[in-house]
Design a protein around this motif. Structure first.
Motif, mmCIF file in Angstrom:
data_model
loop_
_atom_site.group_PDB
_atom_site.id
_atom_site.type_symbol
_atom_site.label_atom_id
_atom_site.label_comp_id
_atom_site.label_asym_id
_atom_site.label_seq_id
_atom_site.Cartn_x
_atom_site.Cartn_y
_atom_site.Cartn_z
ATOM 1 N N VAL A 1 0.859 -1.190 0.000
ATOM 2 C CA VAL A 1 0.000 0.000 0.000
ATOM 3 C C VAL A 1 0.889 1.232 0.000
ATOM 4 O O VAL A 1 1.747 1.395 0.873
ATOM 5 N N VAL A 2 0.709 2.096 -1.001
ATOM 6 C CA VAL A 2 1.491 3.326 -1.107
ATOM 7 C C VAL A 2 0.527 4.499 -1.072
ATOM 8 O O VAL A 2 -0.379 4.592 -1.900
ATOM 9 N N ARG A 3 0.720 5.409 -0.115
ATOM 10 C CA ARG A 3 -0.183 6.545 0.032
ATOM 11 C C ARG A 3 0.568 7.843 -0.245
ATOM 12 O O ARG A 3 1.501 8.194 0.478
ATOM 13 N N PRO A 4 0.162 8.591 -1.283
ATOM 14 C CA PRO A 4 0.866 9.824 -1.636
ATOM 15 C C PRO A 4 0.373 11.029 -0.848
ATOM 16 O O PRO A 4 -0.731 11.034 -0.298
ATOM 17 N N ALA A 5 1.210 12.054 -0.829
ATOM 18 C CA ALA A 5 0.812 13.341 -0.278
ATOM 19 C C ALA A 5 0.336 14.237 -1.422
ATOM 20 O O ALA A 5 0.573 13.940 -2.591
ATOM 21 N N PRO A 6 -0.368 15.329 -1.108
ATOM 22 C CA PRO A 6 -0.806 16.245 -2.167
ATOM 23 C C PRO A 6 0.378 16.849 -2.926
ATOM 24 O O PRO A 6 1.486 16.948 -2.398
ATOM 25 N N VAL A 7 0.129 17.253 -4.162
ATOM 26 C CA VAL A 7 1.126 17.907 -5.002
ATOM 27 C C VAL A 7 0.839 19.404 -5.002
ATOM 28 O O VAL A 7 -0.314 19.826 -5.176
ATOM 29 N N THR A 8 1.877 20.214 -4.799
ATOM 30 C CA THR A 8 1.737 21.672 -4.789
ATOM 31 C C THR A 8 2.506 22.276 -5.944
ATOM 32 O O THR A 8 3.681 21.977 -6.139
ATOM 33 N N VAL A 9 1.829 23.114 -6.715
ATOM 34 C CA VAL A 9 2.465 23.841 -7.818
ATOM 35 C C VAL A 9 2.684 25.278 -7.357
ATOM 36 O O VAL A 9 1.755 25.926 -6.858
#
Length: 236
Positions: free
Chosen positions: A217-225
């Protein structure tokens, strides 16, 4: 008797903490009024909508052709497993391929002991399938997983960048208005605007270790531009 009246033009400048030269003329010889220059940053965040799983297959054999064949067969099994799982062939791309001799230097001299073949490729899927793809690839014979990168599709990235630029311009105008008020001036328009390079940090993913035989299980964090602007405003 005529009197000479001297006009003093005041330019209030704030640009990355530095003072810019006073603008008193234009390239065509005309005059310009006061200007206010500011730098500002805007950001926009969203959950990633794309995961790129980097996997590889490696094999060592007595001959280059044997090593190549072993890798080709394993890669074929991995691709078949991915295809059976609904991953389009177009979303599985080779990132590197190579065959090289392997030497042993243990006896003080170089001795050829075989050949190593490596085929690495990237698999693009939805973020919620990243762990599944890792398990599929390893189960089909992949010998390495070189990372999972969460990012944005081109359309989503463009949307976030537009939002970040809007916010940067709003912040720039707010700063310019504040400076103008302090100098007893008012902003009348934009004379010049530039944007810097887009910055998109790679989000940190959390990998949850499962029990033997369990799923990855891989859980990403939000991406910020992040977008930056340098804006010069006319003032009076």
């Amino acid at each position: 008797m005529k009197r000479s009246i001297a006009l003093t033009l005041v330019s209030v400048v704030l640009l990355a903490g530095c003072t810019a030269p006073l603008q008193t003329g234009s390239s065509d010889g005309g005059t310009v009024g006061p200007t206010i220059s500011v730098s500002a940053t805007g950001t926009a965040s969203a959950d990633p909508d794309l995961a790129v799983v980097h996997v590889g297959v490696e094999s060592t054999a007595d001959s280059a052709n044997t090593a190549r064949g072993q890798v080709a067969r394993t890669v074929g099994r991995v691709r078949t497993a991915l295809s059976d799982a609904g991953v389009p062939d177009a979303d599985v791309t080779t990132t590197s391929f190579g065959i090289a001799p392997v030497y042993d230097y243990g006896r003080g001299e170089r001795e050829l002991v075989g050949y190593r073949a490596v085929h690495a490729f990237a698999v693009e899927v939805g973020p919620d399938r990243a762990g599944e793809i890792v398990d599929l690839a390893v189960g089909a014979g992949a010998t390495s997983v070189d990372g999972v990168r969460f990012t944005l599709s081109d359309d989503r990235r463009a949307e976030l960048r537009a939002t970040a630029l809007d916010r940067a311009m709003d912040a720039a105008r707010a700063d310019a208005d504040g400076i103008a008020d302090a100098a007893a001036l008012s902003v009348t328009g934009v004379r010049r605007a530039l944007t810097g390079a887009e910055f998109v940090p790679v989000p940190i993913a959390r990998v949850e270790s499962a029990a033997d035989g369990g799923e990855t299980v891989v859980r990403p964090a939000p991406v910020t531009v992040t977008a930056t602007v340098d804006v010069t405003y006319s003032a009076r």
